[in-house]
Design a protein around this motif. Structure first.
Motif, PDB file in Angstrom:
ATOM      1  N   LEU A  33      45.366  38.116  68.315  1.00 46.29           N
ATOM      2  CA  LEU A  33      45.342  36.874  67.554  1.00 46.29           C
ATOM      3  C   LEU A  33      45.790  37.124  66.131  1.00 46.29           C
ATOM      4  CD1 LEU A  33      41.926  35.415  68.726  1.00 46.29           C
ATOM      5  CD2 LEU A  33      44.193  34.723  69.452  1.00 46.29           C
ATOM      6  N   SER A 104      35.800  35.203  64.066  1.00 44.48           N
ATOM      7  CA  SER A 104      37.213  35.123  63.703  1.00 44.48           C
ATOM      8  C   SER A 104      37.499  34.171  62.543  1.00 44.48           C
ATOM      9  CB  SER A 104      38.027  34.676  64.915  1.00 44.48           C
ATOM     10  OG  SER A 104      37.665  33.356  65.300  1.00 44.48           O
ATOM     11  N   LEU A 106      37.967  30.975  63.075  1.00 44.12           N
ATOM     12  CA  LEU A 106      38.916  30.015  63.627  1.00 44.12           C
ATOM     13  C   LEU A 106      38.209  28.761  64.144  1.00 44.12           C
ATOM     14  CD1 LEU A 106      41.174  32.518  65.587  1.00 44.12           C
ATOM     15  CD2 LEU A 106      41.605  31.515  63.333  1.00 44.12           C
ATOM     16  N   CYS A 108      37.110  25.680  66.504  1.00 38.87           N
ATOM     17  CA  CYS A 108      36.840  25.464  67.917  1.00 38.87           C
ATOM     18  C   CYS A 108      36.398  24.019  68.121  1.00 38.87           C
ATOM     19  CB  CYS A 108      35.729  26.386  68.423  1.00 38.87           C
ATOM     20  SG  CYS A 108      36.007  28.149  68.142  1.00 38.87           S
ATOM     21  N   THR A 166      47.706  30.639  66.605  1.00 39.51           N
ATOM     22  CA  THR A 166      46.604  31.259  67.346  1.00 39.51           C
ATOM     23  C   THR A 166      46.713  30.899  68.827  1.00 39.51           C
ATOM     24  OG1 THR A 166      45.156  31.091  65.422  1.00 39.51           O
ATOM     25  CG2 THR A 166      44.084  31.395  67.534  1.00 39.51           C
ATOM     26  N   TYR A 168      45.044  29.782  72.055  1.00 40.51           N
ATOM     27  CA  TYR A 168      43.822  29.084  72.465  1.00 40.51           C
ATOM     28  C   TYR A 168      43.759  28.992  73.983  1.00 40.51           C
ATOM     29  CZ  TYR A 168      42.136  27.455  67.923  1.00 40.51           C
ATOM     30  OH  TYR A 168      41.596  27.393  66.650  1.00 40.51           O
ATOM     31  N   TYR A 248      49.666  28.214  72.442  1.00 34.29           N
ATOM     32  CA  TYR A 248      49.798  28.792  71.109  1.00 34.29           C
ATOM     33  C   TYR A 248      49.998  27.663  70.108  1.00 34.29           C
ATOM     34  CZ  TYR A 248      51.575  31.904  67.406  1.00 34.29           C
ATOM     35  OH  TYR A 248      51.766  32.583  66.244  1.00 34.29           O
ATOM     36  N   ARG A 281      39.011  26.959  72.563  1.00 35.60           N
ATOM     37  CA  ARG A 281      38.552  28.071  71.734  1.00 35.60           C
ATOM     38  C   ARG A 281      39.599  29.157  71.682  1.00 35.60           C
ATOM     39  NH1 ARG A 281      34.054  29.708  76.333  1.00 35.60           N
ATOM     40  NH2 ARG A 281      35.487  30.828  77.719  1.00 35.60           N
ATOM     41  N   PRO A 282      39.599  29.989  70.641  1.00 32.31           N
ATOM     42  CA  PRO A 282      40.553  31.086  70.565  1.00 32.31           C
ATOM     43  C   PRO A 282      40.365  32.042  71.740  1.00 32.31           C
ATOM     44  CG  PRO A 282      39.489  30.735  68.444  1.00 32.31           C
ATOM     45  CD  PRO A 282      38.739  29.906  69.433  1.00 32.31           C
TER      46      PRO A 282
END
Length: 286
Positions: A33, A104, A106, A108, A166, A168, A248, A281-282
């Protein structure tokens, strides 16, 4: 029964649409990531991602996202603000949940049953709305499948409210009761990118089923990605996570990600499914 005909309509009130942009790319399971120039550091005392890093990652979006929060946000300090963002904030009358992943930094999202488009969900012959005490979410209204021959659970989100650049994954979360039946044929999971205006026009009627094939335009991505998964051997009485697809987040193109869980092969009646929702989510590093 007239049950096997419907339209995929995603009400704007059910999703977040800030007019942002995204694009689907082939995923590399070995690709790491791209979080930032450096990994965010966590304060061991507070468990919070360092403010400078977390703000760099999400500050361009979280203020817009929080406009849909169900309850006031405590902004008296950065610590209190990001503590709420780490634990999660409910949006749009608890149809969605937004949080920042602690590890992370990031974004969600969780789209609960009320934030999805489910065929025949308001017909008491086929579905029932039940309130359960969930250990993570407290009291949560979920859609319980009584019986259907044509199962469709659809959702949509603007990927630009996710963290950019990122990978996902889209994951359906549901439970099968011990007495569940009719799951001999595998379910079909579909993902595609589509213009926001087209979401309301997309038809999933049986006569248009040929739309749901992997169609390539030039050398680019297929319009639709599909996979099948058998629920017959899935454990009963516990939450199941079923990956619908991955994508992505590239801010270059304005598209929405649409996803579906469908069960219609064989025409058998199905029962005994409790739908909690869909999480975006990542993807974890492998």
């Amino acid at each position: 029964m007239g049950q096997c005909a419907t339209k995929f309509q995603v009400d704007a009130k059910k999703g977040l649409d800030f007019g942002f942009q995204a694009k689907l790319h082939d995923s590399d399971p070995k690709q790491e990531l791209n979080l930032a120039d450096s990994n965010p550091k966590t304060d061991t005392k507070t468990g919070l991602v360092a403010e400078s890093n977390i703000e760099r990652l999400v500050s361009h979006k979280y203020e817009d996202i929080l406009k849909a929060a169900d309850t006031p946000i405590d902004r008296s300090s950065k610590e209190k603000l990001f503590a709420q963002l780490h634990s999660g904030v409910y949006l749009n009358q608890k149809k969605q949940k937004y949080w920042i992943d602690k590890e992370s930094g990031l974004n969600c999202f969780m789209l609960f049953s009320k934030g999805l488009s489910i065929n025949w969900v308001d017909d008491e012959r086929y579905w029932a709305w039940r309130v359960f005490e969930d250990p993570e979410e407290g009291k949560l209204e979920m859609a319980e499948l009584l019986k259907v021959c044509w199962l469709e659970v659809n959702g949509s989100l603007d990927p630009a409210i996710l963290s950019p650049k990122t990978m996902y994954e889209i994951v359906y979360i549901f439970k099968l009761y011990e007495a569940a039946y009719g799951w001999e044929s595998p379910v079909t999971l579909k993902t595609r990118f589509i213009d926001g205006e087209e979401i309301r026009k997309l038809s999933l009627q049986p006569s248009f089923r040929e739309q749901w094939i992997e169609v390539h335009v030039g050398d680019g991505e297929p319009d639709i990605k599909m996979r099948k998964s058998s629920l017959l051997t899935k454990p009963r009485g516990q939450w199941i996570e079923l990956v619908a697809g991955e994508f992505y987040t590239d801010p270059a193109i304005k598209k929405h990600i649409c996803f579906s869980l469908c069960g219609y092969e064989g025409g058998k009646w199905k029962s005994g499914l409790l739908m909690k929702g869909v999480v975006l989510r990542p993807k974890k590093r492998e």
